[in-house]
Design an enzyme around this catalytic site. Structure first.
Site, mmCIF file in Angstrom:
data_model
loop_
_atom_site.group_PDB
_atom_site.id
_atom_site.type_symbol
_atom_site.label_atom_id
_atom_site.label_comp_id
_atom_site.label_asym_id
_atom_site.label_seq_id
_atom_site.Cartn_x
_atom_site.Cartn_y
_atom_site.Cartn_z
ATOM 1 C CD GLU A 1 -2.938 -1.511 4.868
ATOM 2 O OE1 GLU A 1 -3.284 -2.658 5.576
ATOM 3 O OE2 GLU A 1 -2.570 0.071 5.462
ATOM 4 C CD GLU A 2 -1.962 3.322 7.391
ATOM 5 O OE1 GLU A 2 -3.197 2.017 7.986
ATOM 6 O OE2 GLU A 2 -0.819 2.825 7.003
ATOM 7 C CG ASP B 1 2.236 1.359 8.108
ATOM 8 O OD1 ASP B 1 2.428 0.546 7.124
ATOM 9 O OD2 ASP B 1 1.812 1.480 9.261
ATOM 10 C CG ASP C 1 2.023 -3.305 5.079
ATOM 11 O OD1 ASP C 1 2.038 -2.396 5.650
ATOM 12 O OD2 ASP C 1 0.803 -3.309 5.632
ATOM 13 C CG HIS D 1 0.432 3.993 12.881
ATOM 14 N ND1 HIS D 1 -1.081 3.865 12.668
ATOM 15 C CD2 HIS D 1 1.461 3.615 11.826
ATOM 16 C CE1 HIS D 1 -1.255 2.863 11.857
ATOM 17 N NE2 HIS D 1 -0.287 2.852 10.761
ATOM 18 C CG HIS E 1 -0.041 0.400 1.997
ATOM 19 N ND1 HIS E 1 -0.057 1.150 3.031
ATOM 20 C CD2 HIS E 1 0.357 -0.688 3.499
ATOM 21 C CE1 HIS E 1 0.057 1.328 4.139
ATOM 22 N NE2 HIS E 1 0.113 0.191 4.218
HETATM 23 ZN ZN LIG Z 1 1.355 -0.739 6.402
#
Ligand SMILES: [Zn+2]
Length: 349
Positions: free
Chosen positions: A212-213, A182, A235, A323, A70
């Site tokens: 994707e998120e 990410d 990923d 994140h 992604h």
């Molecule tokens: Zn991811």
């Protein structure tokens, strides 16, 4: 590392992936990595690479492998501009509010990128009470200040413009640190693996997916369209080998190689594929490790459940501080990631 740096510094939140798609598209065209390149209706980028066997003979009915990374990152969309010029934003992806205080941000408007800062409503330390200081606001309570008047902000920024946190890319010891590793790491590994490939008998459909998120929305139609025999999601995963976390909750070991994601909240990898990757890794002297992530999902789940079902595995790079704008990846895990993906693609008959 130059490619990874550029990928991490290109803002693209769910539904606003045009910038990162252009960067990847231009790179794979310039390096002639694919025979066909298309973009689907949602915006996922698909590169098809026909078999290139060592003997040069035609491969009849080659195994069709779908790689899925992604290319979106967690971010925000502007949802309100008030008369004082403050922006309220809607999260697109899972943020931890504790990481959002006093952040530099970039508002990506049609008129150009506008710098700003993000903070939560409330008083500075000098005039706040002890009770105030213990309170953690909701993500939706944060606002963006671009230093513009209400009129200026309203004329330059529109509802729906994307907002990303700003964070530099740099090497720190044996690691790289950046925002949105990410999943620019997965995007990077897919490109690197294809670039290193010499001969392969499989037909590769490398997909850089959107959204994707916010729940694998791009991978679902992409997987349906590719109709693969095998799926590999590329990923990242957690590495919680940090102070204050018990060892049994570490998920992965930093520097021990790319993770073969045995299971997460969204899918259970095909165990035959896990073992196949382990055999290739052992034969080629590439480090890898098994990992289970109790919560969280990734695009592999969409690939696995398309049409009649697809044998699927997820490869994931261990990431500390995920994140946040200081996500950290070990250089040796990055190396093993692309090396193992290349070696596995070459090993398919
Ligand atoms: Zn991811």
């Amino acid at each position: 590392m130059d490619l990874l740096r550029i990928l991490t510094q290109t803002p693209s939140v769910p539904g606003r992936e045009f910038r990162i798609r252009t960067v990847i598209h231009d790179y794979i065209v310039r390096h002639q990595l694919f025979d066909e390149i298309t973009v689907d209706a949602l915006g996922s980028l698909v590169g098809v690479r026909k078999p290139r066997p060592a003997d040069g003979q035609l491969v009849e009915r080659p195994l069709k492998v779908m790689l899925a990374a992604h290319m979106d990152q967690i971010g925000f969309l502007v949802r309100h501009i008030d008369d004082q010029g403050y922006l309220r934003v809607n999260p697109a992806g899972g943020f931890d509010a504790r990481n959002l205080f006093a952040r530099g941000v970039r508002v990506c408007a049609a008129s150009g990128d506008i710098p700003g800062i993000m903070n939560a409503s409330g008083k500075p330390i000098h005039i706040s009470s002890e009770a105030d200081r213990k309170k953690i606001p909701e993500v939706t309570e944060f606002f963006v200040d671009c230093g513009l008047t209400g009129d200026e902000a309203k004329s330059r920024i529109r509802i729906g413009d994307m907002v990303v946190l700003d964070g530099p890319f740099h090497q720190v010891g044996n690691t790289v640190v950046s925002q949105c590793l990410d999943n620019r790491v997965g995007c990077w590994a897919q490109i690197q693996a294809i670039q290193q490939l010499r001969h392969h008998r499989c037909e590769i459909h490398a997909v850089w997916t959107v959204q994707e998120e916010v729940g694998m929305r791009g991978a679902i139609p992409a997987a349906y369209s590719v109709d693969p025999d095998i799926g590999v999601a590329c990923d990242t995963t957690l590495c919680c080998q940090t102070p204050g976390v018990p060892d049994e909750d570490r998920i992965s070991v930093f520097g021990d190689g790319v993770c073969l994601h045995v299971m997460d909240n969204s899918m259970i990898s095909d165990i035959g594929l896990v073992e196949q990757f382990e055999q290739v890794a052992a034969a080629r002297g590439i480090r890898c490790q098994r990992a289970i992530l109790p919560r969280g999902g990734q695009d592999g789940a969409a690939v696995q459940r398309t049409r009649r079902g697809v044998r699927t595995i997820c490869l994931a790079c261990p990431i500390k501080y995920i994140h946040t704008v200081t996500e950290m990846a070990h250089l040796s895990d990055l190396h093993s990631y692309q090396a193992l993906l290349t070696a596995w693609l070459e090993s398919l008959s």
